[in-house]
Design a protein around this motif. Structure first.
Motif, short mmCIF file in Angstrom:
data_model
loop_
_atom_site.label_atom_id
_atom_site.label_comp_id
_atom_site.label_asym_id
_atom_site.label_seq_id
_atom_site.Cartn_x
_atom_site.Cartn_y
_atom_site.Cartn_z
N PRO A 112 3.48 -31.91 -11.81
CA PRO A 112 3.64 -31.58 -13.22
C PRO A 112 3.06 -30.20 -13.53
CG PRO A 112 1.80 -33.08 -12.95
CD PRO A 112 2.43 -32.94 -11.59
N THR A 113 3.65 -29.54 -14.52
CA THR A 113 3.25 -28.17 -14.84
C THR A 113 1.97 -28.17 -15.68
OG1 THR A 113 4.80 -28.22 -16.70
CG2 THR A 113 5.56 -27.23 -14.64
N LEU A 114 0.90 -28.61 -15.06
CA LEU A 114 -0.40 -28.72 -15.71
C LEU A 114 -1.42 -27.87 -14.96
CD1 LEU A 114 -0.36 -32.59 -16.28
CD2 LEU A 114 -0.05 -30.83 -18.03
N THR A 115 -2.55 -27.64 -15.59
CA THR A 115 -3.55 -26.71 -15.07
C THR A 115 -4.11 -27.10 -13.71
OG1 THR A 115 -4.17 -26.02 -17.31
CG2 THR A 115 -5.80 -25.66 -15.57
N PHE A 116 -4.66 -28.29 -13.60
CA PHE A 116 -5.34 -28.65 -12.36
C PHE A 116 -4.38 -28.84 -11.18
CE2 PHE A 116 -9.05 -28.48 -14.69
CZ PHE A 116 -10.17 -28.83 -13.95
N PRO A 117 -3.25 -29.52 -11.36
CA PRO A 117 -2.32 -29.61 -10.23
C PRO A 117 -1.88 -28.25 -9.72
CG PRO A 117 -1.75 -31.24 -11.87
CD PRO A 117 -2.81 -30.36 -12.48
N ASN A 118 -1.68 -27.28 -10.61
CA ASN A 118 -1.17 -25.99 -10.18
C ASN A 118 -2.24 -25.05 -9.67
OD1 ASN A 118 1.88 -25.39 -10.54
ND2 ASN A 118 1.34 -26.81 -12.19
N HIS A 119 -3.44 -25.13 -10.19
CA HIS A 119 -4.50 -24.31 -9.60
C HIS A 119 -4.80 -24.74 -8.18
CE1 HIS A 119 -5.39 -22.64 -13.61
NE2 HIS A 119 -5.97 -21.68 -12.93
N TRP A 120 -4.72 -26.05 -7.94
CA TRP A 120 -4.98 -26.50 -6.58
C TRP A 120 -3.78 -26.22 -5.67
CZ3 TRP A 120 -9.41 -26.48 -4.75
CH2 TRP A 120 -9.78 -27.17 -3.60
N ALA A 121 -2.58 -26.18 -6.24
CA ALA A 121 -1.40 -25.78 -5.46
C ALA A 121 -1.52 -24.32 -5.04
CB ALA A 121 -0.12 -26.00 -6.27
N LEU A 122 -1.97 -23.46 -5.93
CA LEU A 122 -2.18 -22.06 -5.60
C LEU A 122 -3.22 -21.92 -4.50
CD1 LEU A 122 -2.20 -20.61 -9.22
CD2 LEU A 122 -0.62 -19.89 -7.41
N MET A 123 -4.27 -22.75 -4.56
CA MET A 123 -5.35 -22.67 -3.57
C MET A 123 -4.93 -23.18 -2.20
SD MET A 123 -8.30 -21.35 -4.30
CE MET A 123 -7.16 -20.07 -4.82
N THR A 124 -4.11 -24.23 -2.17
CA THR A 124 -3.83 -24.93 -0.91
C THR A 124 -2.43 -24.72 -0.37
OG1 THR A 124 -3.10 -26.93 -2.09
CG2 THR A 124 -5.46 -26.75 -1.55
N GLY A 125 -1.49 -24.24 -1.21
CA GLY A 125 -0.11 -24.14 -0.78
C GLY A 125 0.58 -25.49 -0.69
N LEU A 126 0.09 -26.48 -1.43
CA LEU A 126 0.62 -27.83 -1.35
C LEU A 126 1.15 -28.31 -2.70
CD1 LEU A 126 -2.21 -29.55 0.73
CD2 LEU A 126 0.00 -28.74 1.58
N TYR A 127 2.18 -29.16 -2.65
CA TYR A 127 2.66 -29.84 -3.85
C TYR A 127 1.63 -30.87 -4.29
CZ TYR A 127 7.24 -27.92 -2.47
OH TYR A 127 8.27 -27.09 -2.12
N ALA A 128 1.75 -31.33 -5.53
CA ALA A 128 0.78 -32.29 -6.06
C ALA A 128 0.75 -33.58 -5.25
CB ALA A 128 1.08 -32.58 -7.52
N GLU A 129 1.91 -34.04 -4.79
CA GLU A 129 1.94 -35.27 -4.01
C GLU A 129 1.17 -35.13 -2.70
OE1 GLU A 129 5.98 -36.22 -3.04
OE2 GLU A 129 6.23 -34.51 -1.69
#
Length: 504
Positions: free
Chosen positions: A136-153
């Protein structure tokens, strides 16, 4: 050297009120200074704001400061040879001191006419047509996606707040007793990879834990705090850059929430957002001027990104989930995840199949308003079905609609394909110099102009502005690894292998 700033913690409510409200601080408590402070007298990490950069792309920004090296092998004009051979461990002098490759990542609105300095930076460097956030286009899922290169799932942060059935516990983004627990955060953040490779790292307020499940920590860590001025944050960035080589971080991560807060509080097109944009643009100007004054233009990459976009929901159509389920059905909901979407966990005694049928029937009658999925039926493009943390039933509203209840009642969290949810990417410095040089050499040579082809990485070029095709934010991790010259140490991600080769 800027004087230390005391970051005083205080409580804050949900993101819809907290991350976007006028309270003074978030409920992040200062970490143990003996564990997270630097041994250097130059920086007291827990009392100084580093680099809070504007999160932008329609109201959300993030500043990733990084120092890293480039490995380039494609031909380029003679004028760029000095930059091409500036690798991860290579030293370059600014005239007085030796530096390794440095990059700062920031974010902002570009085309509203209120950020002339940031727009000028994009014209001198390059920008992407857009950067696509994860769902989902939310703050925490996307900041961690930027950090890890991973999707939320894959990285496990499936919302800003969510319940985990496997551990019978709940993740609350604004409660450190919950969100700082390492087990929530899966994947390997770029600062952990860099640390494994022997690089010095620094993290100011980037959403995530101070320590990963493996026990890794950034060299320097400053917990999140609100109402820290950008002047103080800029001073801390430059203080870190001015450290002696042996103590200077090669990877600096920072987060600035002011645009996110303004957008949530008053909407993305409000006067408050416009004023905040001007404030952030002044920061971009001062950051650029500070680097130029230190003769670091050929050493420091400045990259602006955001975690997600934002849409105007000042006049949404409200969808009352308790009306759809009925009073008994809503009372049977034991846990509710996320917003504006709703992940529903029913209590064990409830007839979950029945309520799923009720929701599916309502969605069929209101196709323009919302959709209902299970992890098994979730659209593959969301990459949001393969995690035990994802609720058994997920209700996702379309643009213009907001899920709520009669007792409750934000403006992001929608389909990540929606243009208003898209984030930004702008680069200026050695990285953009090389990318433009490669494009120029290809387009002016007798070889095919493959970099001018949108299918080969470029959307368009005009008025000396280089525009990359849109891409997913899970590609950022691999860019950082490449620039740092530590690709061999990089972990596996959901990014595209070789994605950045066309630009480097």
């Amino acid at each position: 050297m800027a004087p230390p700033l005391k970051l005083t913690p205080s409580s804050q409510s949900e993101e819809r009120e907290g991350l976007l409200s006028d309270v003074d601080t978030l409920s992040f408590i200062e970490a143990d200074e003996s564990k997270y402070s630097s041994s250097s007298d130059t920086i007291t990490l827990l009392s100084i704001g580093l680099a809070a950069l504007p999160r932008i792309a329609v109201v959300v920004g993030t500043l990733l400061g990084l120092v890293f090296g480039l490995l380039y092998w494609l031909p380029a004009p003679q004028s760029s040879i000095r930059t091409l051979h500036f690798n991860g461990d290579t030293l370059r002098s600014n005239g007085t001191h030796d530096f390794k490759r440095t990059v700062l990542l920031v974010a902002d609105y570009l085309d509203r006419g209120l950020t002339p300095h940031l727009l000028d930076i994009s014209k001198k460097g390059l920008r992407a047509k857009f950067m696509k956030p994860v769902f989902p286009t939310l703050t925490f899922p996307n900041h961690w996606a930027l950090m890890t290169g991973l999707y939320a799932e894959s990285h496990g942060i499936v919302a800003n707040n969510f319940w985990d059935a496997e551990t019978d516990s709940e993740f609350h983004y604004n409660n450190i007793t919950s969100c700082w627990q390492p087990h929530w955060w899966r994947g390997e953040p770029m600062w952990e990879t860099a640390g494994r490779a022997g690089l010095i790292t620094a993290n100011l307020m980037w959403p995530g834990p101070p320590e990963t499940f493996s026990g890794a920590s950034p060299t320097y860590f400053v917990p999140w705090a609100d109402k820290v001025s950008l002047d103080v944050k800029l001073a801390q960035i430059m203080d870190w850059i001015d450290l002696p080589l042996s103590k200077r971080p090669q990877l600096i991560l920072a987060y600035e929430p002011s645009l996110d807060q303004a957008g949530h509080a008053t909407g993305p097109y409000s006067q408050r957002v416009n004023d905040t944009l001007k404030y952030v643009d002044a920061f971009a100007r001062d950051l650029h001027s500070s680097l130029v004054a230190r003769n670091l233009s050929d050493i420091v990459d400045v990259v602006f990104v955001s975690d997600h976009g934002m849409t105007d929901t000042s006049h949404p159509e409200l969808l009352y989930i308790d009306d759809i389920l009925g009073e008994e059905g809503w009372q049977a909901v034991e846990h509710e995840d996320g917003w504006p979407s709703m992940g529903l966990h029913f209590n064990p005694s409830a007839n979950t199949s029945h309520y799923l049928d009720v929701l599916l029937a309502a969605a069929a009658d209101n196709k323009e308003k919302f959709n209902v999925y299970t992890p098994q039926t979730m659209p593959e493009r969301y990459h949001f079905g393969h995690s035990a943390r994802i609720a058994p039933i997920y209700v996702i509203p379309n643009m213009g609609y907001v899920l709520t209840t009669r007792k409750e009642g934000d403006n992001h969290g929608y389909d990540n394909n929606e243009p208003s949810m898209h984030a930004i990417f702008v680069a200026h410095g050695p990285f953009s110099t090389v990318a433009k040089a490669i494009h120029h050499s290809q387009s002016t040579s007798h070889r095919p102009r493959w970099l001018s082809n949108p299918d080969k990485g470029w959307h368009s070029t005009s008025d000396a502005t280089y525009v990359m095709n849109g891409f997913q934010n899970v590609e950022i991790y691999n860019l950082v690894m490449k620039l740092l010259g530590i690709e061999a140490q990089a972990t596996k991600t959901n990014g595209t292998t070789g994605f950045w080769d066309k630009y480097l």
